[in-house]
Design a protein around this motif. Structure first.
Motif, PDB file in Angstrom:
ATOM      1  N   ASN A   1      -3.995  -0.376  -3.874  1.00  0.00           N
ATOM      2  CA  ASN A   1      -3.409  -1.174  -2.790  1.00  0.00           C
ATOM      3  C   ASN A   1      -3.731  -0.578  -1.425  1.00  0.00           C
ATOM      4  O   ASN A   1      -3.879  -1.313  -0.448  1.00  0.00           O
ATOM      5  CB  ASN A   1      -1.905  -1.291  -2.988  1.00  0.00           C
ATOM      6  CG  ASN A   1      -1.565  -2.033  -4.277  1.00  0.00           C
ATOM      7  OD1 ASN A   1      -2.439  -2.549  -4.962  1.00  0.00           O
ATOM      8  ND2 ASN A   1      -0.298  -2.065  -4.611  1.00  0.00           N
ATOM      9  N   ILE A   2      -3.841   0.742  -1.345  1.00  0.00           N
ATOM     10  CA  ILE A   2      -4.245   1.390  -0.098  1.00  0.00           C
ATOM     11  C   ILE A   2      -5.666   0.974   0.261  1.00  0.00           C
ATOM     12  O   ILE A   2      -5.950   0.590   1.395  1.00  0.00           O
ATOM     13  CB  ILE A   2      -4.119   2.929  -0.215  1.00  0.00           C
ATOM     14  CG1 ILE A   2      -2.644   3.327  -0.300  1.00  0.00           C
ATOM     15  CG2 ILE A   2      -4.818   3.631   0.947  1.00  0.00           C
ATOM     16  CD1 ILE A   2      -2.403   4.770  -0.695  1.00  0.00           C
ATOM     17  N   VAL A   3      -6.561   1.021  -0.712  1.00  0.00           N
ATOM     18  CA  VAL A   3      -7.949   0.614  -0.481  1.00  0.00           C
ATOM     19  C   VAL A   3      -7.998  -0.860  -0.064  1.00  0.00           C
ATOM     20  O   VAL A   3      -8.715  -1.227   0.871  1.00  0.00           O
ATOM     21  CB  VAL A   3      -8.819   0.878  -1.731  1.00  0.00           C
ATOM     22  CG1 VAL A   3     -10.202   0.241  -1.593  1.00  0.00           C
ATOM     23  CG2 VAL A   3      -8.945   2.381  -1.984  1.00  0.00           C
ATOM     24  N   ALA A   4      -7.217  -1.708  -0.727  1.00  0.00           N
ATOM     25  CA  ALA A   4      -7.191  -3.139  -0.385  1.00  0.00           C
ATOM     26  C   ALA A   4      -6.683  -3.341   1.050  1.00  0.00           C
ATOM     27  O   ALA A   4      -7.213  -4.182   1.788  1.00  0.00           O
ATOM     28  CB  ALA A   4      -6.314  -3.901  -1.368  1.00  0.00           C
ATOM     29  N   ALA A   5      -5.679  -2.578   1.450  1.00  0.00           N
ATOM     30  CA  ALA A   5      -5.133  -2.710   2.807  1.00  0.00           C
ATOM     31  C   ALA A   5      -6.178  -2.314   3.848  1.00  0.00           C
ATOM     32  O   ALA A   5      -6.367  -3.005   4.856  1.00  0.00           O
ATOM     33  CB  ALA A   5      -3.883  -1.848   2.951  1.00  0.00           C
ATOM     34  N   ILE A   6      -6.862  -1.215   3.594  1.00  0.00           N
ATOM     35  CA  ILE A   6      -7.908  -0.753   4.538  1.00  0.00           C
ATOM     36  C   ILE A   6      -9.063  -1.743   4.585  1.00  0.00           C
ATOM     37  O   ILE A   6      -9.543  -2.086   5.665  1.00  0.00           O
ATOM     38  CB  ILE A   6      -8.398   0.645   4.130  1.00  0.00           C
ATOM     39  CG1 ILE A   6      -7.263   1.667   4.271  1.00  0.00           C
ATOM     40  CG2 ILE A   6      -9.623   1.053   4.953  1.00  0.00           C
ATOM     41  CD1 ILE A   6      -7.547   3.005   3.627  1.00  0.00           C
ATOM     42  N   ARG A   7      -9.495  -2.217   3.422  1.00  0.00           N
ATOM     43  CA  ARG A   7     -10.590  -3.187   3.360  1.00  0.00           C
ATOM     44  C   ARG A   7     -10.247  -4.450   4.145  1.00  0.00           C
ATOM     45  O   ARG A   7     -11.070  -4.988   4.871  1.00  0.00           O
ATOM     46  CB  ARG A   7     -10.924  -3.540   1.917  1.00  0.00           C
ATOM     47  CG  ARG A   7     -12.190  -4.360   1.784  1.00  0.00           C
ATOM     48  CD  ARG A   7     -12.608  -4.735   0.362  1.00  0.00           C
ATOM     49  NE  ARG A   7     -12.060  -3.962  -0.729  1.00  0.00           N
ATOM     50  CZ  ARG A   7     -10.993  -4.319  -1.457  1.00  0.00           C
ATOM     51  NH1 ARG A   7     -10.325  -5.416  -1.173  1.00  0.00           N
ATOM     52  NH2 ARG A   7     -10.586  -3.562  -2.464  1.00  0.00           N
ATOM     53  N   ALA A   8      -8.998  -4.910   4.030  1.00  0.00           N
ATOM     54  CA  ALA A   8      -8.586  -6.137   4.727  1.00  0.00           C
ATOM     55  C   ALA A   8      -8.644  -5.953   6.240  1.00  0.00           C
ATOM     56  O   ALA A   8      -9.100  -6.840   6.958  1.00  0.00           O
ATOM     57  CB  ALA A   8      -7.173  -6.529   4.296  1.00  0.00           C
ATOM     58  N   VAL A   9      -8.201  -4.817   6.729  1.00  0.00           N
ATOM     59  CA  VAL A   9      -8.243  -4.568   8.182  1.00  0.00           C
ATOM     60  C   VAL A   9      -9.693  -4.461   8.648  1.00  0.00           C
ATOM     61  O   VAL A   9     -10.060  -5.025   9.680  1.00  0.00           O
ATOM     62  CB  VAL A   9      -7.446  -3.299   8.551  1.00  0.00           C
ATOM     63  CG1 VAL A   9      -7.659  -2.927  10.009  1.00  0.00           C
ATOM     64  CG2 VAL A   9      -5.966  -3.517   8.255  1.00  0.00           C
ATOM     65  N   ALA A  10     -10.505  -3.764   7.867  1.00  0.00           N
ATOM     66  CA  ALA A  10     -11.926  -3.626   8.235  1.00  0.00           C
ATOM     67  C   ALA A  10     -12.616  -4.991   8.255  1.00  0.00           C
ATOM     68  O   ALA A  10     -13.384  -5.286   9.181  1.00  0.00           O
ATOM     69  CB  ALA A  10     -12.631  -2.692   7.255  1.00  0.00           C
ATOM     70  N   LYS A  11     -12.328  -5.804   7.270  1.00  0.00           N
ATOM     71  CA  LYS A  11     -12.947  -7.138   7.183  1.00  0.00           C
ATOM     72  C   LYS A  11     -12.511  -8.023   8.345  1.00  0.00           C
ATOM     73  O   LYS A  11     -13.313  -8.766   8.903  1.00  0.00           O
ATOM     74  CB  LYS A  11     -12.569  -7.805   5.857  1.00  0.00           C
ATOM     75  CG  LYS A  11     -13.253  -9.117   5.624  1.00  0.00           C
ATOM     76  CD  LYS A  11     -12.929  -9.680   4.249  1.00  0.00           C
ATOM     77  CE  LYS A  11     -13.650 -10.985   4.033  1.00  0.00           C
ATOM     78  NZ  LYS A  11     -13.339 -11.571   2.716  1.00  0.00           N
ATOM     79  N   ALA A  12     -11.241  -7.922   8.734  1.00  0.00           N
ATOM     80  CA  ALA A  12     -10.723  -8.729   9.840  1.00  0.00           C
ATOM     81  C   ALA A  12     -11.179  -8.202  11.188  1.00  0.00           C
ATOM     82  O   ALA A  12     -11.112  -8.912  12.190  1.00  0.00           O
ATOM     83  CB  ALA A  12      -9.201  -8.759   9.780  1.00  0.00           C
ATOM     84  N   GLY A  13     -11.632  -6.949  11.221  1.00  0.00           N
ATOM     85  CA  GLY A  13     -12.078  -6.356  12.491  1.00  0.00           C
ATOM     86  C   GLY A  13     -10.951  -6.150  13.474  1.00  0.00           C
ATOM     87  O   GLY A  13     -11.169  -6.197  14.682  1.00  0.00           O
ATOM     88  N   THR A  14      -9.742  -5.907  12.974  1.00  0.00           N
ATOM     89  CA  THR A  14      -8.575  -5.786  13.848  1.00  0.00           C
ATOM     90  C   THR A  14      -8.124  -4.342  14.036  1.00  0.00           C
ATOM     91  O   THR A  14      -7.005  -4.120  14.457  1.00  0.00           O
ATOM     92  CB  THR A  14      -7.401  -6.600  13.286  1.00  0.00           C
ATOM     93  OG1 THR A  14      -7.144  -6.185  11.929  1.00  0.00           O
ATOM     94  CG2 THR A  14      -7.682  -8.072  13.344  1.00  0.00           C
ATOM     95  N   GLN A  15      -8.993  -3.387  13.725  1.00  0.00           N
ATOM     96  CA  GLN A  15      -8.556  -2.005  13.896  1.00  0.00           C
ATOM     97  C   GLN A  15      -8.536  -1.682  15.342  1.00  0.00           C
ATOM     98  O   GLN A  15      -7.970  -0.862  15.872  1.00  0.00           O
ATOM     99  CB  GLN A  15      -9.413  -1.010  13.114  1.00  0.00           C
ATOM    100  CG  GLN A  15     -10.850  -0.968  13.472  1.00  0.00           C
ATOM    101  CD  GLN A  15     -11.710  -1.970  12.697  1.00  0.00           C
ATOM    102  OE1 GLN A  15     -11.256  -2.873  12.040  1.00  0.00           O
ATOM    103  NE2 GLN A  15     -12.991  -1.826  12.800  1.00  0.00           N
TER     104      GLN A  15
ATOM    105  N   GLY B   1       0.799  -1.219   0.000  1.00  0.00           N
ATOM    106  CA  GLY B   1       0.000   0.000   0.000  1.00  0.00           C
ATOM    107  C   GLY B   1       0.829   1.266   0.000  1.00  0.00           C
ATOM    108  O   GLY B   1       0.385   2.290   0.501  1.00  0.00           O
ATOM    109  N   PHE B   2       2.029   1.187  -0.511  1.00  0.00           N
ATOM    110  CA  PHE B   2       2.889   2.366  -0.580  1.00  0.00           C
ATOM    111  C   PHE B   2       3.881   2.153  -1.715  1.00  0.00           C
ATOM    112  O   PHE B   2       4.123   1.034  -2.135  1.00  0.00           O
ATOM    113  CB  PHE B   2       3.646   2.586   0.732  1.00  0.00           C
ATOM    114  CG  PHE B   2       4.455   1.397   1.161  1.00  0.00           C
ATOM    115  CD1 PHE B   2       5.778   1.266   0.776  1.00  0.00           C
ATOM    116  CD2 PHE B   2       3.884   0.391   1.929  1.00  0.00           C
ATOM    117  CE1 PHE B   2       6.523   0.157   1.149  1.00  0.00           C
ATOM    118  CE2 PHE B   2       4.617  -0.725   2.310  1.00  0.00           C
ATOM    119  CZ  PHE B   2       5.944  -0.837   1.920  1.00  0.00           C
ATOM    120  N   GLN B   3       4.412   3.226  -2.215  1.00  0.00           N
ATOM    121  CA  GLN B   3       5.494   3.128  -3.186  1.00  0.00           C
ATOM    122  C   GLN B   3       6.688   3.902  -2.651  1.00  0.00           C
ATOM    123  O   GLN B   3       7.573   3.328  -2.057  1.00  0.00           O
ATOM    124  CB  GLN B   3       5.044   3.604  -4.561  1.00  0.00           C
ATOM    125  CG  GLN B   3       4.118   2.575  -5.199  1.00  0.00           C
ATOM    126  CD  GLN B   3       3.665   2.961  -6.584  1.00  0.00           C
ATOM    127  OE1 GLN B   3       4.313   3.707  -7.291  1.00  0.00           O
ATOM    128  NE2 GLN B   3       2.517   2.435  -6.987  1.00  0.00           N
TER     129      GLN B   3
END
Length: 168
Positions: free
Chosen positions: A154-168, A93-95
């Motif tokens: 990739n930033i959106v994918a990273a945020i979506r993954a954390v939201a889906k996992a509920g680990t924020q 999620g970064f370059q």
């Protein structure tokens, strides 16, 4: 004055006109928070103040003496990354990485806003107690954070993954 930054009270002497960004970088030597535009338009300087995301270039340090300030350095460390930091690494999620600290802090704050049920301009049903975190919703909520390298998918994918996992 004293600032509570990353669970540590730090004493410093600053001009009352000193921005929080300059206090963090120049006085406390926390270089993770970046100075991008210095006008609140890019989000590179985003930190969390009392759990809410704030552009640190637009607020004065003296305004936050009793607040809890969290910078990228306070979210996690090399031995124990925050879930959002880990997700950014895993999903590339970064370059160049310059905007990444602000992106990560903003994403953490944004997920807290979603969890609190705060609608955005893109929220389809503002009366719903649960917000559907679509890619459009994430993009709208993160629109204050610019990535000049265009790592947005990739930033959106990273945020979506954390939201889906509920680990924020």
């Amino acid at each position: 004055m004293a600032l509570r930054v990353n669970d540590e009270v730090r004493r410093l002497e600053v001009d009352p006109r000193t921005s929080l960004l300059d206090a963090l970088r120049e006085h406390l030597h926390l270089s993770g928070t970046k100075k991008g535009c210095d006008h609140g338009q890019c989000g590179a300087c985003t930190v969390l103040i009392n759990g809410r995301r704030v552009n640190s270039c637009l607020t004065l340090a003296v305004m936050h003496e009793d607040d809890e300030i969290v910078t990228i350095e306070g979210l996690g460390d090399l031995d124990s990354l925050h879930a959002m930091q880990r997700s950014f690494v895993e999903r590339d999620g970064f370059q160049c990485g310059y905007c990444t600290p602000g992106q990560i802090c903003s994403a953490v704050g944004m997920l807290a806003e979603v969890g609190a049920g705060w609608p955005s301009h893109a929220t389809a049903d503002v009366a719903s107690p649960r917000i559907a975190l679509t890619d459009e919703e994430i993009r709208e909520r993160m629109s204050g954070n610019i990535c000049r390298c265009a790592a947005y998918p990739n930033i959106v994918a990273a945020i979506r993954a954390v939201a889906k996992a509920g680990t924020q």
